[in-house]
Design a protein around this motif. Structure first.
Motif, mmCIF file in Angstrom:
data_model
loop_
_atom_site.group_PDB
_atom_site.id
_atom_site.type_symbol
_atom_site.label_atom_id
_atom_site.label_comp_id
_atom_site.label_asym_id
_atom_site.label_seq_id
_atom_site.Cartn_x
_atom_site.Cartn_y
_atom_site.Cartn_z
ATOM 1 N N SER A 92 16.138 -28.019 28.342
ATOM 2 C CA SER A 92 16.158 -26.986 29.396
ATOM 3 C C SER A 92 16.986 -25.789 28.962
ATOM 4 O O SER A 92 16.616 -24.625 29.208
ATOM 5 N N LEU A 93 18.130 -26.054 28.324
ATOM 6 C CA LEU A 93 18.983 -24.963 27.855
ATOM 7 C C LEU A 93 18.237 -24.089 26.846
ATOM 8 O O LEU A 93 18.301 -22.853 26.898
ATOM 9 N N LEU A 94 17.504 -24.725 25.924
ATOM 10 C CA LEU A 94 16.770 -23.966 24.923
ATOM 11 C C LEU A 94 15.677 -23.115 25.570
ATOM 12 O O LEU A 94 15.486 -21.936 25.213
ATOM 13 N N ARG A 95 14.973 -23.664 26.528
ATOM 14 C CA ARG A 95 13.923 -22.905 27.210
ATOM 15 C C ARG A 95 14.512 -21.719 27.970
ATOM 16 O O ARG A 95 13.975 -20.609 27.951
ATOM 17 N N ARG A 99 21.635 -15.726 19.568
ATOM 18 C CA ARG A 99 20.317 -15.835 18.948
ATOM 19 C C ARG A 99 20.277 -16.958 17.909
ATOM 20 O O ARG A 99 19.262 -17.637 17.750
ATOM 21 N N GLU A 100 21.393 -17.141 17.217
ATOM 22 C CA GLU A 100 21.457 -18.221 16.223
ATOM 23 C C GLU A 100 21.261 -19.577 16.871
ATOM 24 O O GLU A 100 20.620 -20.468 16.302
ATOM 25 N N TYR A 101 21.802 -19.770 18.067
ATOM 26 C CA TYR A 101 21.634 -21.040 18.768
ATOM 27 C C TYR A 101 20.176 -21.270 19.135
ATOM 28 O O TYR A 101 19.669 -22.391 19.059
ATOM 29 N N VAL A 102 19.499 -20.187 19.546
ATOM 30 C CA VAL A 102 18.098 -20.329 19.947
ATOM 31 C C VAL A 102 17.216 -20.616 18.734
ATOM 32 O O VAL A 102 16.292 -21.442 18.795
ATOM 33 N N ASP A 103 17.495 -19.948 17.621
ATOM 34 C CA ASP A 103 16.630 -20.066 16.460
ATOM 35 C C ASP A 103 16.928 -21.299 15.604
ATOM 36 O O ASP A 103 16.001 -21.886 15.029
ATOM 37 N N ASP A 104 18.202 -21.687 15.494
ATOM 38 C CA ASP A 104 18.557 -22.754 14.542
ATOM 39 C C ASP A 104 19.288 -23.934 15.182
ATOM 40 O O ASP A 104 18.867 -25.086 15.035
ATOM 41 N N VAL A 105 20.394 -23.645 15.876
ATOM 42 C CA VAL A 105 21.293 -24.724 16.307
ATOM 43 C C VAL A 105 20.619 -25.660 17.298
ATOM 44 O O VAL A 105 20.559 -26.887 17.098
ATOM 45 N N LEU A 106 20.091 -25.095 18.395
ATOM 46 C CA LEU A 106 19.502 -25.967 19.423
ATOM 47 C C LEU A 106 18.227 -26.668 18.954
ATOM 48 O O LEU A 106 18.056 -27.863 19.247
ATOM 49 N N ALA A 132 17.572 -27.659 15.885
ATOM 50 C CA ALA A 132 18.050 -28.740 15.018
ATOM 51 C C ALA A 132 18.681 -29.862 15.843
ATOM 52 O O ALA A 132 18.515 -31.054 15.532
ATOM 53 N N THR A 133 19.399 -29.476 16.915
ATOM 54 C CA THR A 133 20.004 -30.488 17.793
ATOM 55 C C THR A 133 18.933 -31.327 18.465
ATOM 56 O O THR A 133 19.052 -32.562 18.559
ATOM 57 N N LEU A 134 17.855 -30.670 18.933
ATOM 58 C CA LEU A 134 16.756 -31.418 19.556
ATOM 59 C C LEU A 134 16.081 -32.354 18.560
ATOM 60 O O LEU A 134 15.695 -33.473 18.915
ATOM 61 N N ASP A 135 15.940 -31.907 17.306
ATOM 62 C CA ASP A 135 15.368 -32.796 16.290
ATOM 63 C C ASP A 135 16.236 -34.032 16.103
ATOM 64 O O ASP A 135 15.733 -35.162 15.983
ATOM 65 N N GLY A 136 17.556 -33.824 16.045
ATOM 66 C CA GLY A 136 18.451 -34.964 15.923
ATOM 67 C C GLY A 136 18.375 -35.891 17.118
ATOM 68 O O GLY A 136 18.395 -37.118 16.977
#
Length: 437
Positions: free
Chosen positions: A236-239, A252-259, A261-265
């Motif tokens: 929900s946070l990513l959306r 923007r870094e969180y939207v593109d990479d961090v979150l 990658a976190t969802l993949d984990g």
């Protein structure tokens, strides 16, 4: 059974039962049984001596000889034989005993002019010393040869000597065959005992594994609940961040990479939890249709923690669907993969391959680890045998894996060489038999 055969039985696998806990009692019982047989044999000898003395009552030159020889042989067979058994081999002790009895028979035979009652001792001594083995047969032949030679040279009846010698020989052969039958029955009982112990150990292992499965299922369930909230909240946070028009550059870094990658984990954790729940959960005891390669993938995910330090390679061929017990097969594969990972140094390789050959499915787990010696390979599937340090293994994994594969109608081949790694190859039928061990 004579001393030679008792010695053989103690040097056989039954020796381990006698020397196990409670073995002293077993040995004591054996000694008590031997003494009981000696008492019965002594009573028989006394009965024959009394009958012989009564037959010659009044002939005071003969009666003292009968009584004296009888007493000497009784003391010799009860006391001297025990003393000799502590100093000579069982074969030597029995040879001395038979020689003494032969001398006694000859002395009394000459004194009584080979009365028919005296000939009872000939088969009696042979029955008392029955056994199995060429040396025992040779001893019987020498015994008969000495007694009959002395008897015929001192006036005994040839027909009586022949009759009682035949009785002794036939009785000995029958006793020998009976001993062989009893020995075979004892071997069968011993095998049945080992089979019962093996089944008992397997039942204990299955109960232990079932308990671990229930524990794993409970842990997986407890992990699954909070992970559901984490997955939902991070998604929900990513959306929401993606829909935000005036998003700061730092976010923007969180939207593109961090979150992402976190969802993949998180998805990986959820996948492992789902695999663990399916692996540890119960199920029907009948065969079921399943995708073999999918179970191999599941085993890889479950064993991933133990394979993190090595390079994992997989080559899954066109195997298709098979019939069997997928949870048990995954258990075998996880065990082999974990063992491969533990045997391989960081930077090494573990390779998993599957392929189909006719009506068989082959899966190989190859590592570049330390390999195994010939002694280790010989004992590899023994219960409780392990080369791991204390606390890291109890030696049940490969034993259980072997039982599972055999129950599926398959087999495990092992190729290993010290310093060159190991290959475990499982060959399983595409349709497992209905019956399971």
């Amino acid at each position: 059974m004579d001393r030679e055969n008792r010695s053989k039985s103690i040097s056989s696998p039954m020796k381990h039962e006698l020397l196990a806990p409670g073995g002293a009692t077993a040995l004591a019982d054996s000694e008590q049984a031997r003494r009981a047989v000696q008492r019965v044999a002594g009573m028989g000898a006394c009965a024959v001596n009394v009958s012989l003395a009564c037959a010659f009552w009044g002939q005071w030159r003969v009666v003292p000889i009968i009584v004296s020889v009888g007493l000497v042989l009784t003391l010799f067979n009860t006391l001297a034989v025990d003393w000799l058994s502590r100093r000579l081999s069982s074969l030597g002790v029995d040879a001395v005993r038979m020689g003494a009895n032969a001398i006694g028979v000859c002395i009394v035979g000459i004194a009584t002019q080979w009365h028919v009652l005296l000939w009872v001792f000939v088969p009696y001594n042979m029955f008392w010393s029955f056994g199995v083995g060429r040396w025992i047969r040779l001893r019987m032949v020498l015994y008969l040869g000495v007694v009959n030679t002395v008897a015929l040279l001192t006036g005994a009846s040839f027909s009586i000597a022949l009759a009682f010698s035949l009785i002794g020989a036939i009785g000995y052969v029958v006793s020998e065959r009976r001993v062989e039958m009893l020995r075979g029955a004892m071997v069968q009982l011993e095998n049945a005992h080992h089979e019962m112990r093996r089944m008992h150990e397997r039942a204990l292992k299955q109960e232990h594994l079932s308990s671990l499965g229930l524990l794993a299922a409970g842990v997986a369930h407890e992990i699954n609940n909070p992970m559901s909230f984490v997955t939902s909240n991070v998604g929900s946070l990513l959306r929401d961040l993606k829909e935000e028009k005036a998003l700061p550059e730092v976010m923007r870094e969180y939207v593109d990479d961090v979150l992402p990658a976190t969802l993949d984990g998180i998805r990986r954790v959820n996948s492992i939890v789902a695999d663990l729940r399916r692996f540890s959960g119960g199920g029907v005891d009948r065969n079921m249709d399943y995708d073999f390669n999918a179970e191999v993938e599941m085993g890889l995910r479950l064993a991933q923690v133990q394979l993190g330090h090595v390079q994992v390679e997989k080559e899954l061929g066109e195997v298709g669907r098979v019939v069997g017990h997928p949870r048990q097969i995954v258990q075998v594969l996880v065990n082999l993969m974990v063992n491969a990972g533990q045997a391989t140094a960081p930077g090494g390789r573990v390779r998993i391959t599957t392929r189909r050959e006719g009506e068989q499915v082959l899966v190989a787990v190859r590592d570049t680890g330390a390999g195994m010696s010939e002694e280790t390979k010989r004992r590899l599937f023994e219960p409780f045998f392990t080369t791991k340090p204390p606390g890291e293994g109890v030696g049940l994994g490969l034993s259980v894996a072997y039982g599972i594969v055999r129950a599926h109608g398959g087999h495990i081949d092992v190729e290993s060489e010290l310093g060159k790694g190991t290959v475990f190859t499982l060959a399983l039928p595409r349709v497992a038999p209905v019956a399971r061990v």
